[in-house]
Write a protein that holds these residues in place. Structure first.
Motif, PDB file in Angstrom:
ATOM      1  N   GLY A  74       0.786  -1.229   0.000  1.00 26.82           N
ATOM      2  CA  GLY A  74       0.000   0.000   0.000  1.00 26.82           C
ATOM      3  C   GLY A  74       0.816   1.275   0.000  1.00 26.82           C
ATOM      4  O   GLY A  74       0.261   2.376  -0.152  1.00 26.82           O
ATOM      5  N   GLU A  75       2.125   1.172   0.170  1.00 25.26           N
ATOM      6  CA  GLU A  75       2.992   2.355   0.205  1.00 25.26           C
ATOM      7  C   GLU A  75       3.467   2.690  -1.214  1.00 25.26           C
ATOM      8  O   GLU A  75       4.072   1.852  -1.878  1.00 25.26           O
ATOM      9  CB  GLU A  75       4.205   2.050   1.093  1.00 25.26           C
ATOM     10  CG  GLU A  75       5.194   3.193   1.202  1.00 25.26           C
ATOM     11  CD  GLU A  75       6.462   2.756   1.944  1.00 25.26           C
ATOM     12  OE1 GLU A  75       6.368   1.941   2.874  1.00 25.26           O
ATOM     13  OE2 GLU A  75       7.535   3.224   1.557  1.00 25.26           O
ATOM     14  N   PRO A  76       3.217   3.930  -1.672  1.00 23.36           N
ATOM     15  CA  PRO A  76       3.634   4.280  -3.033  1.00 23.36           C
ATOM     16  C   PRO A  76       5.157   4.210  -3.191  1.00 23.36           C
ATOM     17  O   PRO A  76       5.886   4.727  -2.340  1.00 23.36           O
ATOM     18  CB  PRO A  76       3.152   5.731  -3.197  1.00 23.36           C
ATOM     19  CG  PRO A  76       2.166   5.959  -2.109  1.00 23.36           C
ATOM     20  CD  PRO A  76       2.537   5.045  -0.982  1.00 23.36           C
ATOM     21  N   ARG A  77       5.620   3.570  -4.246  1.00 21.77           N
ATOM     22  CA  ARG A  77       7.064   3.459  -4.486  1.00 21.77           C
ATOM     23  C   ARG A  77       7.473   4.005  -5.857  1.00 21.77           C
ATOM     24  O   ARG A  77       8.510   4.642  -5.985  1.00 21.77           O
ATOM     25  CB  ARG A  77       7.507   1.988  -4.392  1.00 21.77           C
ATOM     26  CG  ARG A  77       7.406   1.380  -2.999  1.00 21.77           C
ATOM     27  CD  ARG A  77       8.480   1.893  -2.065  1.00 21.77           C
ATOM     28  NE  ARG A  77       8.412   1.266  -0.752  1.00 21.77           N
ATOM     29  CZ  ARG A  77       9.033   0.125  -0.430  1.00 21.77           C
ATOM     30  NH1 ARG A  77       9.762  -0.509  -1.321  1.00 21.77           N
ATOM     31  NH2 ARG A  77       8.901  -0.377   0.779  1.00 21.77           N
ATOM     32  N   GLN A  78       6.692   3.730  -6.895  1.00 19.19           N
ATOM     33  CA  GLN A  78       7.064   4.177  -8.244  1.00 19.19           C
ATOM     34  C   GLN A  78       5.877   4.911  -8.871  1.00 19.19           C
ATOM     35  O   GLN A  78       4.724   4.492  -8.689  1.00 19.19           O
ATOM     36  CB  GLN A  78       7.442   2.981  -9.130  1.00 19.19           C
ATOM     37  CG  GLN A  78       8.655   2.202  -8.634  1.00 19.19           C
ATOM     38  CD  GLN A  78       9.010   1.064  -9.588  1.00 19.19           C
ATOM     39  OE1 GLN A  78       8.355   0.034  -9.593  1.00 19.19           O
ATOM     40  NE2 GLN A  78      10.037   1.272 -10.400  1.00 19.19           N
ATOM     41  N   ASP A  79       6.180   5.985  -9.587  1.00 15.95           N
ATOM     42  CA  ASP A  79       5.127   6.772 -10.237  1.00 15.95           C
ATOM     43  C   ASP A  79       5.780   7.597 -11.341  1.00 15.95           C
ATOM     44  O   ASP A  79       6.512   8.545 -11.057  1.00 15.95           O
ATOM     45  CB  ASP A  79       4.446   7.685  -9.206  1.00 15.95           C
ATOM     46  CG  ASP A  79       3.277   8.461  -9.809  1.00 15.95           C
ATOM     47  OD1 ASP A  79       3.044   8.381 -11.027  1.00 15.95           O
ATOM     48  OD2 ASP A  79       2.594   9.155  -9.024  1.00 15.95           O
ATOM     49  N   ALA A  80       5.551   7.211 -12.579  1.00 18.31           N
ATOM     50  CA  ALA A  80       6.187   7.925 -13.690  1.00 18.31           C
ATOM     51  C   ALA A  80       5.345   7.772 -14.948  1.00 18.31           C
ATOM     52  O   ALA A  80       4.458   6.925 -15.018  1.00 18.31           O
ATOM     53  CB  ALA A  80       7.596   7.388 -13.934  1.00 18.31           C
ATOM     54  N   SER A  81       5.645   8.610 -15.917  1.00 18.17           N
ATOM     55  CA  SER A  81       4.977   8.522 -17.216  1.00 18.17           C
ATOM     56  C   SER A  81       5.921   7.882 -18.220  1.00 18.17           C
ATOM     57  O   SER A  81       7.138   8.101 -18.181  1.00 18.17           O
ATOM     58  CB  SER A  81       4.609   9.916 -17.711  1.00 18.17           C
ATOM     59  OG  SER A  81       4.227   9.852 -19.080  1.00 18.17           O
ATOM     60  N   THR A  82       5.359   7.122 -19.148  1.00 17.61           N
ATOM     61  CA  THR A  82       6.199   6.545 -20.202  1.00 17.61           C
ATOM     62  C   THR A  82       6.707   7.627 -21.160  1.00 17.61           C
ATOM     63  O   THR A  82       7.534   7.344 -22.020  1.00 17.61           O
ATOM     64  CB  THR A  82       5.449   5.450 -20.987  1.00 17.61           C
ATOM     65  OG1 THR A  82       4.250   6.002 -21.556  1.00 17.61           O
ATOM     66  CG2 THR A  82       5.077   4.286 -20.073  1.00 17.61           C
ATOM     67  N   ARG A  83       6.219   8.865 -20.982  1.00 19.63           N
ATOM     68  CA  ARG A  83       6.809   9.974 -21.744  1.00 19.63           C
ATOM     69  C   ARG A  83       8.255  10.222 -21.309  1.00 19.63           C
ATOM     70  O   ARG A  83       9.016  10.875 -22.012  1.00 19.63           O
ATOM     71  CB  ARG A  83       6.004  11.265 -21.524  1.00 19.63           C
ATOM     72  CG  ARG A  83       4.653  11.294 -22.183  1.00 19.63           C
ATOM     73  CD  ARG A  83       4.074  12.714 -22.156  1.00 19.63           C
ATOM     74  NE  ARG A  83       4.078  13.290 -20.826  1.00 19.63           N
ATOM     75  CZ  ARG A  83       3.079  13.212 -19.951  1.00 19.63           C
ATOM     76  NH1 ARG A  83       1.980  12.568 -20.300  1.00 19.63           N
ATOM     77  NH2 ARG A  83       3.153  13.767 -18.768  1.00 19.63           N
ATOM     78  N   ASP A  84       8.605   9.702 -20.115  1.00 20.28           N
ATOM     79  CA  ASP A  84       9.951   9.935 -19.580  1.00 20.28           C
ATOM     80  C   ASP A  84      10.979   8.899 -20.051  1.00 20.28           C
ATOM     81  O   ASP A  84      12.102   8.871 -19.539  1.00 20.28           O
ATOM     82  CB  ASP A  84       9.912   9.914 -18.042  1.00 20.28           C
ATOM     83  CG  ASP A  84       9.030  11.017 -17.487  1.00 20.28           C
ATOM     84  OD1 ASP A  84       8.803  12.003 -18.203  1.00 20.28           O
ATOM     85  OD2 ASP A  84       8.564  10.883 -16.339  1.00 20.28           O
TER      86      ASP A  84
END
Ligand code: MG
Length: 292
Positions: free
Chosen positions: A216-226
């Motif tokens: 439940g703890e957020p670890r990864q968050d990104a866009s494939t635009r990156d």
């Protein structure tokens, strides 16, 4: 279209998942074909066959057990090793230390063996004493449609059948111990995949959001635009001298936020649950369990 592979009444089937993800319509394939999951559907699409005529009965999605859309890929899964700038930075002192210094020069490509694929809610077995550093990697995976060799960047997107989610589970100590990464990436159950394949007309893989949580703890968050290397470049690279086939899978790399990149590093233990969500695609969630 969302195409799933699943168990129902003790048999493997493939089907089309409804837009609200509440139902799945079975597709009537020749005997034995569904054992290969959605692979026959990819091959039919390449031949121009309309799968709409194969529709059978519709059942509630929660009455089936989803499996990996391609339960055993036809060969190793192609994987990209360093494809988000922030992730390149977080592991620059460890995994990527010995790699070519300029991250923009060439993609790192390795593979996972086909037999390590498991379903979107299956358990991942810790491997025991061979590794104490088990890590997660949330990734968008490209499923190749029309095959080809020396596919150009300009033509590459025409070879994409669709997308799915992969957790490129990694034993960091084993990955670091050997010059090549395949051993530390290929332990049994180390490639959760699913929940289905979304066809390329229904998802823009070049612009979607990849997220991962541990318990439940957020670890990864990104866009494939990156991406450092975009999807056309990856297809061009992998097909340079190697013929790609329908159903081949290319996992596109993971964002920053892996356990090894934290200070101090935080590796997975029995009981941990890793959830990966990609916008427009869905969710996979896998529990890590004691060695078996
Ligand atoms: Mg990876």
């Amino acid at each position: 279209m969302r195409l799933a592979t699943f168990m129902l009444d003790g048999q493997r089937h493939v089907g089309m998942v409804s837009d609200d993800a509440r139902h799945v319509t079975l597709l009537d394939l020749p005997a034995g074909a569904a054992d290969r999951g959605v692979l026959p559907l990819v091959e039919m699409a390449v031949r121009g066959t309309d799968i709409g005529t194969l529709r059978g009965r519709t059942v509630a999605l929660d009455s089936v057990r989803l499996e990996a859309p391609i339960p055993v890929p036809r060969r190793n899964v192609f994987c990209v090793g360093r494809n988000y700038h922030a992730h390149a930075k977080e592991l620059s002192g460890s995994v990527f230390k010995a790699s070519n210094a300029d991250p923009a020069a060439w993609p790192i490509v390795f593979t996972k063996v086909p037999e390590c694929v498991v379903g979107p809610t299956d358990d991942v077995a810790l491997p025991g004493e061979v590794s104490t550093q088990i890590d997660y990697e949330a990734e968008l995976a490209v499923v190749i449609g029309k095959g080809g060799k020396n596919i150009s960047r300009d033509e590459a997107m025409g070879h994409v059948y669709g997308y799915t989610i992969v957790n490129d589970v990694t034993a960091r100590d084993v990955q670091m111990r050997h010059q090549q990464w395949d051993l530390g990436k290929s332990f049994d159950t180390f490639c959760p995949m699913g929940p289905w394949v979304v066809t390329a007309d229904a998802l823009d893989g070049t612009d979607t959001r990849v997220r991962c949580w541990v318990n439940g703890e957020p670890r990864q968050d990104a866009s494939t635009r990156d991406f450092i290397f975009d999807i056309p470049t990856l297809i061009e690279t992998c097909s340079r001298g190697i013929t790609l086939h329908p159903g081949d899978i290319i996992a596109t790399g993971t964002p920053a936020g892996v356990g090894m990149g934290l200070t101090p590093p935080r590796y997975l233990a029995a009981g941990d649950v890793v959830r990966i969500e990609i916008d427009g695609l869905g969710v996979i969630e896998n529990r890590f369990v004691a060695p078996r």
